[in-house]
Design a protein around this motif. Structure first.
Motif, PDB file in Angstrom:
ATOM      1  N   MET A  84       0.850  -1.172   0.000  1.00 28.62           N
ATOM      2  CA  MET A  84       0.000   0.000   0.000  1.00 28.62           C
ATOM      3  C   MET A  84       0.899   1.240   0.000  1.00 28.62           C
ATOM      4  SD  MET A  84      -3.269   0.769   2.457  1.00 28.62           S
ATOM      5  CE  MET A  84      -4.007  -0.783   2.024  1.00 28.62           C
ATOM      6  N   ASP A  85       0.485   2.272  -0.699  1.00 36.02           N
ATOM      7  CA  ASP A  85       1.296   3.489  -0.721  1.00 36.02           C
ATOM      8  C   ASP A  85       0.602   4.617   0.042  1.00 36.02           C
ATOM      9  OD1 ASP A  85      -0.502   4.891  -2.445  1.00 36.02           O
ATOM     10  OD2 ASP A  85       0.523   4.162  -4.218  1.00 36.02           O
ATOM     11  N   ALA A  86       1.346   5.673   0.318  1.00 38.40           N
ATOM     12  CA  ALA A  86       0.855   6.775   1.146  1.00 38.40           C
ATOM     13  C   ALA A  86      -0.375   7.444   0.539  1.00 38.40           C
ATOM     14  CB  ALA A  86       1.960   7.797   1.376  1.00 38.40           C
ATOM     15  N   ASP A  87      -0.386   7.650  -0.775  1.00 42.13           N
ATOM     16  CA  ASP A  87      -1.531   8.307  -1.408  1.00 42.13           C
ATOM     17  C   ASP A  87      -2.809   7.495  -1.235  1.00 42.13           C
ATOM     18  OD1 ASP A  87      -0.027  10.491  -2.293  1.00 42.13           O
ATOM     19  OD2 ASP A  87       0.451   9.519  -4.203  1.00 42.13           O
ATOM     20  N   LEU A 121      -8.538   0.712   6.554  1.00 41.08           N
ATOM     21  CA  LEU A 121      -7.503   0.147   5.680  1.00 41.08           C
ATOM     22  C   LEU A 121      -7.604  -1.375   5.580  1.00 41.08           C
ATOM     23  CD1 LEU A 121      -4.442   2.285   6.807  1.00 41.08           C
ATOM     24  CD2 LEU A 121      -5.959   2.657   4.847  1.00 41.08           C
ATOM     25  N   ASP A 122      -8.588  -1.957   6.261  1.00 39.91           N
ATOM     26  CA  ASP A 122      -8.773  -3.409   6.279  1.00 39.91           C
ATOM     27  C   ASP A 122      -7.501  -4.114   6.739  1.00 39.91           C
ATOM     28  OD1 ASP A 122     -10.334  -5.696   6.034  1.00 39.91           O
ATOM     29  OD2 ASP A 122      -9.712  -6.038   3.965  1.00 39.91           O
ATOM     30  N   GLN A 123      -6.927  -3.590   7.826  1.00 42.51           N
ATOM     31  CA  GLN A 123      -5.704  -4.136   8.406  1.00 42.51           C
ATOM     32  C   GLN A 123      -5.981  -4.620   9.824  1.00 42.51           C
ATOM     33  OE1 GLN A 123      -2.528  -4.201   6.879  1.00 42.51           O
ATOM     34  NE2 GLN A 123      -3.735  -3.684   5.084  1.00 42.51           N
ATOM     35  N   PRO A 124      -5.294  -5.647  10.272  1.00 38.92           N
ATOM     36  CA  PRO A 124      -5.456  -6.086  11.658  1.00 38.92           C
ATOM     37  C   PRO A 124      -4.818  -5.083  12.618  1.00 38.92           C
ATOM     38  CG  PRO A 124      -3.715  -7.325  10.600  1.00 38.92           C
ATOM     39  CD  PRO A 124      -4.338  -6.467   9.530  1.00 38.92           C
ATOM     40  N   GLU A 163       2.914   4.809   9.554  1.00 37.79           N
ATOM     41  CA  GLU A 163       4.249   4.836   8.977  1.00 37.79           C
ATOM     42  C   GLU A 163       4.205   3.936   7.748  1.00 37.79           C
ATOM     43  OE1 GLU A 163       6.836   6.689  10.077  1.00 37.79           O
ATOM     44  OE2 GLU A 163       5.505   7.487  11.624  1.00 37.79           O
ATOM     45  N   VAL A 164       4.431   4.530   6.578  1.00 41.19           N
ATOM     46  CA  VAL A 164       4.332   3.804   5.314  1.00 41.19           C
ATOM     47  C   VAL A 164       5.712   3.735   4.686  1.00 41.19           C
ATOM     48  CG1 VAL A 164       3.161   3.662   3.100  1.00 41.19           C
ATOM     49  CG2 VAL A 164       2.074   4.873   4.995  1.00 41.19           C
ATOM     50  N   GLY A 165       6.231   2.539   4.529  1.00 40.50           N
ATOM     51  CA  GLY A 165       7.537   2.368   3.908  1.00 40.50           C
ATOM     52  C   GLY A 165       7.447   2.445   2.396  1.00 40.50           C
ATOM     53  N   ASP A 166       8.519   2.855   1.765  1.00 41.34           N
ATOM     54  CA  ASP A 166       8.574   2.876   0.303  1.00 41.34           C
ATOM     55  C   ASP A 166       8.402   1.474  -0.274  1.00 41.34           C
ATOM     56  OD1 ASP A 166       8.937   5.641   0.252  1.00 41.34           O
ATOM     57  OD2 ASP A 166      11.123   5.493   0.149  1.00 41.34           O
ATOM     58  N   ASP A 167       8.625   0.457   0.567  1.00 39.30           N
ATOM     59  CA  ASP A 167       8.455  -0.936   0.140  1.00 39.30           C
ATOM     60  C   ASP A 167       7.006  -1.410   0.243  1.00 39.30           C
ATOM     61  OD1 ASP A 167       8.087  -1.133   2.888  1.00 39.30           O
ATOM     62  OD2 ASP A 167       9.704  -2.569   3.202  1.00 39.30           O
ATOM     63  N   ARG A 223       4.753  13.772   6.037  1.00 39.09           N
ATOM     64  CA  ARG A 223       6.160  14.121   5.814  1.00 39.09           C
ATOM     65  C   ARG A 223       6.981  12.855   5.631  1.00 39.09           C
ATOM     66  NH1 ARG A 223       7.696  17.181  11.116  1.00 39.09           N
ATOM     67  NH2 ARG A 223       5.575  17.836  10.877  1.00 39.09           N
ATOM     68  N   ARG A 224       8.150  13.011   5.012  1.00 42.20           N
ATOM     69  CA  ARG A 224       9.070  11.890   4.888  1.00 42.20           C
ATOM     70  C   ARG A 224       9.574  11.540   6.275  1.00 42.20           C
ATOM     71  NH1 ARG A 224       9.223   8.600   0.725  1.00 42.20           N
ATOM     72  NH2 ARG A 224      11.436   8.245   0.951  1.00 42.20           N
ATOM     73  N   ASN A 225       9.807  10.270   6.526  1.00 43.66           N
ATOM     74  CA  ASN A 225      10.293   9.866   7.844  1.00 43.66           C
ATOM     75  C   ASN A 225      11.774  10.230   7.996  1.00 43.66           C
ATOM     76  OD1 ASN A 225      11.684   7.841   6.472  1.00 43.66           O
ATOM     77  ND2 ASN A 225      10.323   6.215   7.134  1.00 43.66           N
ATOM     78  N   ALA A 226      12.280  10.067   9.194  1.00 38.08           N
ATOM     79  CA  ALA A 226      13.645  10.498   9.518  1.00 38.08           C
ATOM     80  C   ALA A 226      14.709   9.763   8.706  1.00 38.08           C
ATOM     81  CB  ALA A 226      13.917  10.314  11.010  1.00 38.08           C
ATOM     82  N   THR A 227      14.435   8.524   8.331  1.00 35.33           N
ATOM     83  CA  THR A 227      15.415   7.752   7.565  1.00 35.33           C
ATOM     84  C   THR A 227      15.198   7.868   6.055  1.00 35.33           C
ATOM     85  OG1 THR A 227      14.039   5.781   7.833  1.00 35.33           O
ATOM     86  CG2 THR A 227      15.844   6.089   9.412  1.00 35.33           C
ATOM     87  N   ASP A 228      14.216   8.674   5.650  1.00 39.48           N
ATOM     88  CA  ASP A 228      13.903   8.947   4.247  1.00 39.48           C
ATOM     89  C   ASP A 228      13.638   7.673   3.435  1.00 39.48           C
ATOM     90  OD1 ASP A 228      13.336  10.804   2.221  1.00 39.48           O
ATOM     91  OD2 ASP A 228      15.340  10.584   1.363  1.00 39.48           O
ATOM     92  N   ASP A 229      12.994   6.706   4.092  1.00 34.57           N
ATOM     93  CA  ASP A 229      12.631   5.490   3.369  1.00 34.57           C
ATOM     94  C   ASP A 229      11.127   5.228   3.429  1.00 34.57           C
ATOM     95  OD1 ASP A 229      12.372   4.716   5.997  1.00 34.57           O
ATOM     96  OD2 ASP A 229      13.699   2.987   5.847  1.00 34.57           O
ATOM     97  N   GLY A 230      10.362   6.296   3.673  1.00 37.18           N
ATOM     98  CA  GLY A 230       8.907   6.167   3.724  1.00 37.18           C
ATOM     99  C   GLY A 230       8.262   7.448   4.207  1.00 37.18           C
ATOM    100  N   TRP A 231       6.968   7.349   4.480  1.00 39.52           N
ATOM    101  CA  TRP A 231       6.167   8.496   4.892  1.00 39.52           C
ATOM    102  C   TRP A 231       5.623   8.311   6.294  1.00 39.52           C
ATOM    103  CZ3 TRP A 231       5.961  12.777   2.013  1.00 39.52           C
ATOM    104  CH2 TRP A 231       6.334  12.684   0.676  1.00 39.52           C
TER     105      TRP A 231
END
Length: 70
Positions: A1-4, A61-64, A40-44, A21-29
């Motif tokens: 799933m992506d941030a948008d 989001l249909d998530q547990p 927290e959404v990772g680029d992966d 905003r981008r997270n501190a490690t710049d690998d997600g939102w």
């Protein structure tokens, strides 16, 4: 799933986004919502939901919901 997609689903459910905003490690939102939830959404494509409004956002989001540590 992506941030948008997460923003679209949660806001369509009536919960306003308050920060993105981008997270501190710049690998997600890092997304914050008006009900106190954060996602927290990772680029992966990984997503981790936390905060006071976790249950409502997870349902949209249909998530547990992860159990809390005691």
């Amino acid at each position: 799933m992506d941030a948008d997609r997460i923003v679209a689903l949660v806001t369509a459910g009536g919960i306003e986004i308050t920060d993105r905003r981008r997270n501190a490690t710049d690998d997600g939102w890092s997304l914050s919502f008006a009900n106190g939830a954060t996602v927290e959404v990772g680029d992966d494509g990984s997503a981790r939901i936390g905060g006071k409004g976790t249950k409502a956002v997870a349902r949209l989001l249909d998530q547990p919901v992860a159990p809390r540590d005691t």
